[in-house]
Write an enzyme that holds these catalytic residues in place. Structure first.
Site, PDB file in Angstrom:
ATOM      1  N   LYS A 174     -54.122  14.438  75.218  1.00 11.83           N
ATOM      2  CA  LYS A 174     -55.244  15.408  76.045  1.00 11.83           C
ATOM      3  C   LYS A 174     -55.531  15.071  77.273  1.00 11.83           C
ATOM      4  O   LYS A 174     -55.975  14.013  77.843  1.00 11.83           O
ATOM      5  CB  LYS A 174     -56.306  15.391  75.191  1.00 11.83           C
ATOM      6  CG  LYS A 174     -57.217  16.644  75.373  1.00 11.83           C
ATOM      7  CD  LYS A 174     -58.846  16.313  75.392  1.00 11.83           C
ATOM      8  CE  LYS A 174     -59.576  15.916  76.477  1.00 11.83           C
ATOM      9  NZ  LYS A 174     -59.522  16.867  77.723  1.00 11.83           N
ATOM     10  N   GLU A 249     -60.164   2.187  79.932  1.00 12.53           N
ATOM     11  CA  GLU A 249     -60.297   1.821  81.094  1.00 12.53           C
ATOM     12  C   GLU A 249     -61.236   2.844  81.537  1.00 12.53           C
ATOM     13  O   GLU A 249     -61.292   4.161  81.658  1.00 12.53           O
ATOM     14  CB  GLU A 249     -59.291   2.412  81.733  1.00 12.53           C
ATOM     15  CG  GLU A 249     -57.735   1.423  81.591  1.00 12.53           C
ATOM     16  CD  GLU A 249     -58.081   0.070  82.184  1.00 12.53           C
ATOM     17  OE1 GLU A 249     -58.855   0.093  83.093  1.00 12.53           O
ATOM     18  OE2 GLU A 249     -57.472  -0.920  81.664  1.00 12.53           O
ATOM     19  N   CYS A 283     -60.911   5.160  90.469  1.00 12.27           N
ATOM     20  CA  CYS A 283     -61.608   4.269  89.670  1.00 12.27           C
ATOM     21  C   CYS A 283     -61.941   2.783  90.596  1.00 12.27           C
ATOM     22  O   CYS A 283     -62.765   1.979  90.352  1.00 12.27           O
ATOM     23  CB  CYS A 283     -61.167   3.651  88.462  1.00 12.27           C
ATOM     24  SG  CYS A 283     -59.536   3.433  88.411  1.00 12.27           S
ATOM     25  N   GLU A 384     -71.886   4.367  89.569  1.00 16.68           N
ATOM     26  CA  GLU A 384     -70.527   4.825  90.073  1.00 16.68           C
ATOM     27  C   GLU A 384     -70.689   6.314  90.625  1.00 16.68           C
ATOM     28  O   GLU A 384     -71.346   7.140  89.879  1.00 16.68           O
ATOM     29  CB  GLU A 384     -69.626   4.996  89.153  1.00 16.68           C
ATOM     30  CG  GLU A 384     -68.007   5.280  89.802  1.00 16.68           C
ATOM     31  CD  GLU A 384     -66.992   5.413  88.696  1.00 16.68           C
ATOM     32  OE1 GLU A 384     -67.191   6.001  87.521  1.00 16.68           O
ATOM     33  OE2 GLU A 384     -65.637   5.048  88.696  1.00 16.68           O
TER      34      GLU A 384
HETATM   35  P1  NAD Z   1     -64.692  11.909  81.608  1.00 19.25           P
HETATM   36  O1  NAD Z   1     -65.306  10.736  80.765  1.00 19.25           O
HETATM   37  O2  NAD Z   1     -65.662  13.016  81.869  1.00 19.25           O
HETATM   38  O3  NAD Z   1     -63.320  12.554  80.831  1.00 19.25           O
HETATM   39  C1  NAD Z   1     -62.321  11.750  80.528  1.00 19.25           C
HETATM   40  C2  NAD Z   1     -61.657  12.481  79.452  1.00 19.25           C
HETATM   41  O4  NAD Z   1     -62.213  12.292  78.373  1.00 19.25           O
HETATM   42  C3  NAD Z   1     -61.243  13.899  79.767  1.00 19.25           C
HETATM   43  O5  NAD Z   1     -59.898  14.166  79.181  1.00 19.25           O
HETATM   44  C4  NAD Z   1     -62.404  14.664  79.085  1.00 19.25           C
HETATM   45  O6  NAD Z   1     -61.980  15.862  78.613  1.00 19.25           O
HETATM   46  C5  NAD Z   1     -62.349  13.616  77.723  1.00 19.25           C
HETATM   47  N1  NAD Z   1     -63.873  13.706  77.190  1.00 19.25           N
HETATM   48  C6  NAD Z   1     -64.722  14.165  77.558  1.00 19.25           C
HETATM   49  N2  NAD Z   1     -65.927  14.203  76.511  1.00 19.25           N
HETATM   50  C7  NAD Z   1     -65.062  13.722  75.441  1.00 19.25           C
HETATM   51  C8  NAD Z   1     -65.521  13.236  74.188  1.00 19.25           C
HETATM   52  N3  NAD Z   1     -66.855  13.654  73.664  1.00 19.25           N
HETATM   53  N4  NAD Z   1     -64.515  12.934  73.260  1.00 19.25           N
HETATM   54  C9  NAD Z   1     -63.454  12.683  73.578  1.00 19.25           C
HETATM   55  N5  NAD Z   1     -62.909  13.189  74.819  1.00 19.25           N
HETATM   56  C10 NAD Z   1     -63.853  13.361  75.632  1.00 19.25           C
HETATM   57  O7  NAD Z   1     -64.274  11.154  83.026  1.00 19.25           O
HETATM   58  P2  NAD Z   1     -63.457  12.092  84.042  1.00 19.25           P
HETATM   59  O8  NAD Z   1     -64.751  12.769  84.910  1.00 19.25           O
HETATM   60  O9  NAD Z   1     -62.396  12.899  83.800  1.00 19.25           O
HETATM   61  O10 NAD Z   1     -63.089  10.848  84.999  1.00 19.25           O
HETATM   62  C11 NAD Z   1     -63.782  10.247  85.831  1.00 19.25           C
HETATM   63  C12 NAD Z   1     -63.837   8.766  85.226  1.00 19.25           C
HETATM   64  O11 NAD Z   1     -62.712   8.009  84.989  1.00 19.25           O
HETATM   65  C13 NAD Z   1     -64.596   7.951  86.433  1.00 19.25           C
HETATM   66  O12 NAD Z   1     -65.679   7.132  85.690  1.00 19.25           O
HETATM   67  C14 NAD Z   1     -63.560   6.957  86.675  1.00 19.25           C
HETATM   68  O13 NAD Z   1     -63.611   5.549  87.185  1.00 19.25           O
HETATM   69  C15 NAD Z   1     -62.643   6.889  85.480  1.00 19.25           C
HETATM   70  N6  NAD Z   1     -61.331   6.505  85.699  1.00 19.25           N
HETATM   71  C16 NAD Z   1     -60.854   5.126  85.315  1.00 19.25           C
HETATM   72  C17 NAD Z   1     -59.687   4.646  85.492  1.00 19.25           C
HETATM   73  C18 NAD Z   1     -59.510   3.224  85.051  1.00 19.25           C
HETATM   74  O14 NAD Z   1     -58.197   2.911  85.286  1.00 19.25           O
HETATM   75  N7  NAD Z   1     -60.446   2.237  85.027  1.00 19.25           N
HETATM   76  C19 NAD Z   1     -58.677   5.560  86.342  1.00 19.25           C
HETATM   77  C20 NAD Z   1     -59.013   6.693  86.481  1.00 19.25           C
HETATM   78  C21 NAD Z   1     -60.570   7.309  86.381  1.00 19.25           C
END
Ligand code: NAD
Length: 494
Positions: A174, A249, A283, A384
């Site tokens: 997804k 992650e 991130c 963050e």
């Molecule tokens: P998010 O947690 O809102 O969403 C991430 C994914 O999870 C999306 O595909 C979203 O649709 C899905 N999601 C949301 N709610 C869900 C649920 N209840 N059940 C299952 N899936 C669900 O994060 P975002 O805004 O897309 O990304 C930003 C975050 O990602 C920041 O915190 C950033 O630091 C982190 N990030 C971390 C890394 C790493 O490798 N450490 C890399 C990139 C981004």
């Protein structure tokens, strides 16, 4: 009229069963880029069925053959790099040189994972009994659910999907609902190199309706997630309840330490790139500068200068150095942190507001922002923000700098600028993050080194590098006894 895209399930391109769609928007212009399936649990169930159906024959495909597909894929991605980068800039906003890097990371990851097809090393070891052979081998786990964020819309899925595939798993993926097109491209490219139907399935849609059903589906054995802590923690809890392997992650609050013997111009350039690159939505973004009091004012001056000189705009336009935030919610979130910071006593030394001006009217642009007079415990130094905002914390010594760096809930990346070998080695030893840089900012990971973080950033797994297979394989220990007798370990030879 915008293009309509479909899910990829069992090798077929299909709409959501409900027929519903959602729009993919360009955050720089507001333009509609495409319509994607707004899928639900029934689409996830179909994808999991397809992935389970494809599992046996994919597992029995020799690993070097699985690897060969990834070699072909790497070459195919490289041949389309420019178009893919432009598509990524259109749908999530970061500038073209950065999306080229994002796509290149996918190429690098394809070649790296492809090589595992001819390694997938196990371990042999002597048995304690005569005429007995002992070894351990890696085996695939089953169906992997991959759920990813939007900020590295091409690279991050490849860190998960390529190792999972080369190890012999099948995948239900997804993509983020902010970057569905890059997920679609990945499926199309893998189809083109001949990945058998059902081995990778892509289901588009939002977290609650697609992500959560993937988490809960009993046919999904492994969950590999990149995103926020709030969502990751929920996934880990549910995954533990269901007995799944979960690799997370999550966020970062990455600090750059600048000592009084550092090259300040170099440090300022690195801070500006780390804080404002990808509009601060990495991130590994530099969100804190922990600076020795003797060079504090000069470094602030240099970083403010760089922040104010950045050209904002559509990432596709030549000369643009910083694109928009990804959506209205992010704009609201980042704006909200300005009040939080000021209320706590921080000073806005550059930026601090939504960016206006020609060409910025329809996008989610925010000014590159420098906050000073920040104390280590303030929310802007702990949480963050995920925008182009960097907080300066003043310190008196290396020990204090390291303590400040380590005192956040996150542990992804950190960095030190110094001319001292002793300070560098002390920092390398004591910075409690998964990645440490010396005389380089907090971003710039290479695919052949493990990637991930400590504390609230992850749950102990590392992606890519020599650790890439760990989340997607089990160890099986095999004993072969050719003595013709019942040999009892620990008993007959003691
Ligand atoms: P998010 O947690 O809102 O969403 C991430 C994914 O999870 C999306 O595909 C979203 O649709 C899905 N999601 C949301 N709610 C869900 C649920 N209840 N059940 C299952 N899936 C669900 O994060 P975002 O805004 O897309 O990304 C930003 C975050 O990602 C920041 O915190 C950033 O630091 C982190 N990030 C971390 C890394 C790493 O490798 N450490 C890399 C990139 C981004």
């Amino acid at each position: 009229m915008s293009q309509t895209f479909h899910n990829s399930i069992g090798g077929r391109w299909v709409p959501a069963r409900s027929g519903r769609t959602f729009k993919n928007l360009n955050p720089a212009t507001g333009e509609v880029l495409g319509e994607f399936p707004e899928s639900g649990p029934e689409d996830v169930a179909a994808a999991v069925d397809a992935a389970r159906g494809a599992l046996r024959s994919w597992q029995l495909t020799p690993a070097p053959k699985r690897g060969e597909l990834l070699y072909k894929l790497g070459a195919l991605i490289a041949s389309q790099k420019e178009d893919l980068a432009r598509a990524a800039t259109r749908e999530m906003g970061k500038i073209l040189i950065e999306t080229r890097g994002d796509v290149q990371e996918g190429v690098d990851m394809a070649y790296l994972a492809a090589g595992e097809g001819r390694r997938l090393y196990g371990v042999t070891t002597p048995s304690e009994m005569p005429n007995k052979w002992a070894m351990s081998v890696r085996v695939p786990i089953g169906v992997v659910g991959v759920i990813t964020a939007w900020n590295f819309p091409f690279a991050v899925p490849t860190w998960k999907i390529f190792p999972a595939l080369v190890a012999g798993n099948t995948v239900v993926f997804k993509p983020s609902e902010e970057t569905p097109e890059m997920g679609w491209h990945l499926a199309r490219l893998l189809e083109e190199v001949g990945l058998p139907p059902g081995v990778l399935n892509v289901v588009q849609g939002n977290g609650p309706n697609v992500g959560w059903p993937i988490v809960q589906h009993p046919g999904v054995d492994v969950l590999s997630f990149t995103g926020s802590n709030a969502v990751g923690t929920r996934i880990a809890t549910e995954g533990a309840r269901l007995g799944k392997r979960v690799s997370l992650e999550m966020g970062g609050k990455n600090g750059v330490i600048v000592m009084d013997d550092a090259d300040l111009s170099l440090a300022a350039n690195a801070v500006a790139w780390g804080a404002f690159g990808t509009t601060g939505q990495r991130c590994t973004a530099t969100s804190r500068v922990i600076v020795h009091e003797r060079v504090h004012d000069e470094l602030v001056r240099l970083v403010v200068q760089r922040a104010q000189a950045l050209k904002l705009g559509n990432g596709l336009d030549a000369g643009v150095e910083m694109g928009p935030l990804v959506n209205a919610k992010q704009l609201e979130r980042v704006s909200g942190y300005m009040k939080v910071g000021v209320d706590e006593g921080a000073k806005v030394s550059a930026g601090g507001a939504r960016a206006a001006g020609e060409g910025l009217e329809h996008g989610f642009f925010f000014q590159p922002t420098v906050l000073t007079d920040v104390q280590p415990g303030m929310r802007v130094a702990q949480e963050e923000i995920f925008g182009p905002v960097v907080s300066f914390v003043r310190v008196k010594s290396l020990e204090e700098a390291i303590a400040v760096n380590n005192a956040t809930p996150f542990g992804l990346s950190s960095s030190i600028f110094t001319g001292s070998v002793n300070a560098a080695f002390t920092a390398m030893r004591d910075l409690a993050t998964g990645i440490v840089y010396v005389n380089h900012g907090t971003t710039g990971a290479e695919t052949h080194l493990p990637f991930g973080g400590t504390r609230g950033t992850g749950n102990g797994h590392r992606e890519a590098g020599h650790t890439m297979l760990d989340a997607f394989t089990e160890w099986k220990s095999v004993y072969v006894d050719f003595s013709g007798k019942v040999q009892r370990a620990q008993i007959d030879n003691n």
